[in-house]
Scaffold this motif. Structure first.
Motif: not given
Lengths: 216, 242
Positions: B34-35, B161-168, B193-194
């Motif tokens: 999901i983008i 469900l992965c909520d922006e898991i690489t953003s941090a 994935l978001v």
């Protein structure tokens, strides 16, 4: 007039200080138990319970401890309960302590990231499991220092029990002064004994704060 | 029936209409990215899929279970839906192993021995078997996130469900987390994935859902969506991020 030696005065003050310690411990232990119950109610997510807790905390934080003492002592006698000065002081200080501890712990629990609750929820843990296994073990570390720090307020708060006639350290000091008319000496001794009780507590609080600050 | 069925879902935050009639079906084994821009509702949609957020109209059914934010229902859903967060949300007072064992022991009622074996197995999968007795704060961000994935996998969810898991994460740590996801995808795990990792969405994802202003604006097979965006909003979004 009876002659009191310094040792007589100190001995009597120290004997009375036992009641200050007993009252402090009772209030602190009672306050901790009631505070834990209130904290659980507050976290339960049930609105009426949360309002009740909030009202309780506001009531005891927003009125002088002395008035709380009077209300318990004289109020309960008006209602026909024969209540001793010891029991009235113990109840009033327990209420007072529980209200403040509940508020202190609220702050500690609120500093934990919301993600800790969410992760627990997503893993299927129920409320009790989340509280006992995830939230409280972390909150206790944060809460230890301010809780011990607050115990100093409880010790000093017991002095007010002298006004309803409970013979603890302050009341003993007043009585000795009435006999000896040496207020400066006697109340200096009283103050020193309070300090000897409170200083180790605030020292412990500072140590705990250092120990748990920023570590897991 | 699809594994995830989202039917005309609307969500409001007070007066703010954040999800405006979302329809989305996800089959078992699909990898859906999901983008969209921030504020488009993508994280909210993801959080509605396991009941972390309530929605006001429509319905979501995952693994034949009605999704609601009711406490009991969320717990029931936890057996079907796993979630990994941007901020890891590991339990800092527990070791890596204890983090993973907690829910299997309390919720699935595994013995300590079974739970330990499960933790070892899942940690091995994310390449961190030797970290089982470390505390999370001794690990790098990438390692912590891999532990969080292992913790979610220990409940054997049907969908992750992965909520922006690489953003941090620091840029050099993103790859190790994406490789774990890629491996899960190749094993047939259903992933939603978001994400802002467009290369990952294009190369590993089966389908891309582009959200805009609380709606599914455009969706389709991953490569097609990136090569031939049909709406001007997606075109400008892709130009901005690629």
């Amino acid at each position: 007039m009876i002659e009191f030696t310094n040792w007589d005065i100190l001995r009597n003050l120290l004997l009375a200080a036992r009641w200050t310690i007993a009252l402090s411990l009772t209030a602190f232990i009672g306050g901790t138990i009631v505070g834990l119950l209130l904290t659980a109610m507050r976290l339960s997510g049930r609105r009426p319970l949360q309002w009740l807790v909030r009202g309780y905390v506001e009531l005891f934080q927003g009125t002088p401890l002395l008035m709380q003492l009077f209300l318990v002592f004289f109020g309960l006698s008006l209602l026909g309960f024969d209540i001793s000065a010891w029991a009235a002081a113990a109840f009033a200080l327990t209420f007072f302590t529980s209200a403040f501890l509940t508020e202190i712990w609220r702050g500690c629990i609120d500093t934990l990231p919301r993600g800790q609750w969410e992760a627990s929820r997503c893993l299927g843990l129920n409320f009790k499991q989340t509280l006992s296994r995830v939230i409280l073990p972390q909150a206790v570390r944060v809460a230890l220092a301010p809780t011990v720090g607050f115990s100093v307020q409880v010790v000093k708060g017991t002095a007010l029990a002298s006004i309803i006639g409970f013979v603890e350290l302050t009341k003993a000091g007043t009585m000795l002064n009435n006999a000896t008319f040496e207020p400066f000496k006697i109340f200096a001794m009283v103050a020193l004994i309070y300090f000897a009780l409170c200083y180790p507590l605030s020292l412990a609080s500072q140590r705990l704060e250092k120990k748990f600050n920023g570590s897991r | 029936m699809a594994l995830v069925n989202i039917d005309q879902v609307h969500k409001y935050y007070g007066d703010l209409h954040v999800l405006k009639g979302i329809d989305l079906k996800i089959d078992a084994g699909e990898v859906v990215s999901i983008i969209g821009r921030s504020g488009s509702g993508k994280s909210t949609l993801l959080r509605c899929m396991n009941g972390l957020e309530a929605y006001q109209h429509g319905g979501i059914v995952v693994d034949n279970k009605e999704v609601s934010s009711d406490e009991k229902q969320v717990r029931l859903l936890a057996r079907s839906v796993g979630m990994v967060f941007q901020s890891f949300n590991l339990f800092p007072h527990l070791t890596v192993g204890e983090n993973i064992m907690l829910a299997p022991k309390l919720v699935l009622k595994l013995s300590s021995k079974e739970a330990r074996a499960l933790a070892e197995d899942k940690l091995d999968k994310v390449g961190l078997a030797e970290k089982i007795d470390e505390y999370p704060d001794c690990l790098s961000g990438g390692q912590q996130q891999r532990v969080a994935i292992a913790r979610a996998l220990a409940m054997s969810p049907k969908v992750l469900l992965c909520d922006e898991i690489t953003s941090a994460l620091d840029p050099e740590l993103v790859g190790e987390v994406l490789r774990v996801l890629e491996q899960l995808a190749s094993e047939g795990m259903t992933l939603v994935l978001v994400t802002h990792e467009m290369n990952f969405a294009r190369d590993v994802g089966d389908r891309v859902v582009f959200m805009h202003m609380g709606k599914v604006w455009e969706s389709g097979p991953a490569k097609e969506v990136f090569e031939n965006p049909t709406t001007p909003e997606l075109k400008s979004f892709i130009n901005a991020v690629l």
